[in-house]
Write an enzyme that holds these catalytic residues in place. Structure first.
Site, PDB file in Angstrom:
ATOM      1  CD  GLU A 199      -1.447   4.034   3.507  1.00  0.00           C
ATOM      2  OE1 GLU A 199      -2.561   4.224   4.695  1.00  0.00           O
ATOM      3  OE2 GLU A 199      -1.108   3.063   2.882  1.00  0.00           O
ATOM      4  CB  ALA A 230     -19.210   9.165 -30.340  1.00  0.00           C
ATOM      5  CG  HIS A 271      -1.992  -1.138   0.895  1.00  0.00           C
ATOM      6  ND1 HIS A 271      -3.065  -1.169   2.132  1.00  0.00           N
ATOM      7  CD2 HIS A 271      -1.736  -2.270  -0.140  1.00  0.00           C
ATOM      8  CE1 HIS A 271      -3.695  -1.775   1.886  1.00  0.00           C
ATOM      9  NE2 HIS A 271      -3.336  -2.810   0.351  1.00  0.00           N
ATOM     10  CD  GLU A 283     -17.487   1.833 -24.979  1.00  0.00           C
ATOM     11  OE1 GLU A 283     -17.666   2.037 -26.050  1.00  0.00           O
ATOM     12  OE2 GLU A 283     -16.453   2.315 -24.571  1.00  0.00           O
ATOM     13  CB  THR A 302     -24.716  -2.003 -29.159  1.00  0.00           C
ATOM     14  OG1 THR A 302     -25.610  -0.713 -29.100  1.00  0.00           O
ATOM     15  CG2 THR A 302     -23.272  -1.480 -29.635  1.00  0.00           C
TER      16      THR A 302
END
Length: 360
Positions: A64, A168, A62, A300, A213
């Site tokens: 730290e 878009a 991490h 999307e 899509t």
């Protein structure tokens, strides 16, 4: 601002430059720390930085740990202040607790950007530090720290994925022509904008589209134009219309197909999640993503899927490219009816960013 910060005798202004540096460092981990948050740490001795680090990848040390390791003279830590953008962890995960590390080195003071929403931490790191006699100041640049980790905070606080909408549209407001001769996208945005989209994909847990899509464009939904991991692909297929030859089903990237039909034999390379028709309601879909540990999802398309999220009100951020292309007619782009929070020009394209005020 938290009460500990507000009641502190220390001037908040003195902490701001070092906390800003923590946030700069934290952002370097964008796209690589999931499911962990992005965290930066700066160690200061007599108003000078003597060590710094950030969480670079899930499962690795991490922030730290990296910051302490970078300090050449560890004896200085006893008189130093550790700045950290998110509360030091207090539990054993894949790495030991960072609060224990700071206590072990007898760090004099810890200044924190925000507490951790994860129930495994949630104030326990601060409590452990205070119990060991460490001075703790929290709430410094708290809103900025929380916004940086908005995916992590949404996942733990709202129990759902952070939802980003992206599309878009042509200069006259269309997503695509009504009909086309090829099973491929009609490019509206320019090359630089498409590269930006691939960078965004590398930063999110999942990417989601509807079946129409998938059939119309046969997209890969990967990060071909940007170095980094590809997100988990999610396809909504209520009626079981997907074609097994689609690129989405090639097994190259983890893929979830949410459908009402049991077609796991037909699509051996992906995970098919059979649900009832009701489960295609937005809140149910997000519950499925939450159960799979997906902290964020980039929506999307297409128009129907985007509009359903907008109408539900359950979305957090939208990124809309407007290209120089004029289609004359086609599938209408969604409308947000909001003022953008940011506008950017990318060559001939305009990028508008929106935050959903109902979710802030």
């Amino acid at each position: 601002m938290s009460s500990s910060a507000a009641n502190s005798s220390h001037n908040q202004q003195e902490h701001l430059p070092f906390m800003r540096r923590c946030l700069e460092l934290a952002k370097l981990g964008q796209g690589t720390t999931d499911p962990n948050p992005m965290v930066g740490c700066v160690i200061v001795y007599k108003n000078a930085i003597i060590g710094e680090g950030w969480h670079q990848r899930a499962g690795e040390p991490h922030a730290e740990v990296n910051a302490v390791a970078s300090v050449k003279d560890k004896n200085l830590l006893q008189e130093a202040t550790a700045y950290v953008s998110l509360e030091p962890c207090s539990h054993h995960g894949r790495t030991p607790p960072c609060s224990d590390l700071l206590i072990k080195h007898k760090v004099a003071r810890v200044v924190i950007g925000s507490t951790d929403p994860n129930p495994q931490v949630a104030g326990r790191g601060i409590a452990k530090l205070k119990a060991a006699g460490v001075e703790v100041i929290s709430g410094v640049l708290e809103k900025e720290a929380q916004f940086l980790n908005r995916r992590f905070f949404t996942f733990h606080s709202k129990k759902r994925s952070y939802v980003l909408l992206k599309w878009a549209q042509s200069s006259d407001g269309f997503l695509a022509p009504k009909s086309k001769n090829t099973q491929a996208p009609v490019w509206i945005s320019n090359t630089l904008s498409r590269q930006r989209t691939h960078r965004w994909r590398s930063e999110e847990s999942a990417i989601l589209i509807g079946v129409n899509t998938a059939l119309a464009d046969n997209p890969s939904l990967t990060t071909r134009d940007w170095p980094g991991k590809s997100p988990v692909r999610v396809v909504l297929d209520p009626k079981g219309k997907l074609d097994p030859t689609l690129k989405l089903l090639d097994g190259s990237t983890q893929t979830l197909v949410i459908t009402t039909k049991d077609n796991s034999k037909e699509f051996p390379n992906v995970s098919c999640i059979k649900v009832q028709e009701l489960s295609f309601e937005i809140d149910h879909l997000l519950a499925i993503l939450y159960d799979h540990g997906l902290q964020s999802v980039l929506i999307e398309g297409g128009a129907d899927t985007l509009n359903r999220f907008i109408q539900s009100g359950i979305w957090d951020e939208a990124r809309v490219f407007t290209g120089a292309v004029n289609l004359g007619d086609g599938i209408a782009a969604p409308e947000l009816k909001l003022e953008p929070t940011a506008v950017e020009k990318i060559d001939q394209d305009q990028l508008h960013t929106y935050l959903n005020p109902a979710q802030l």
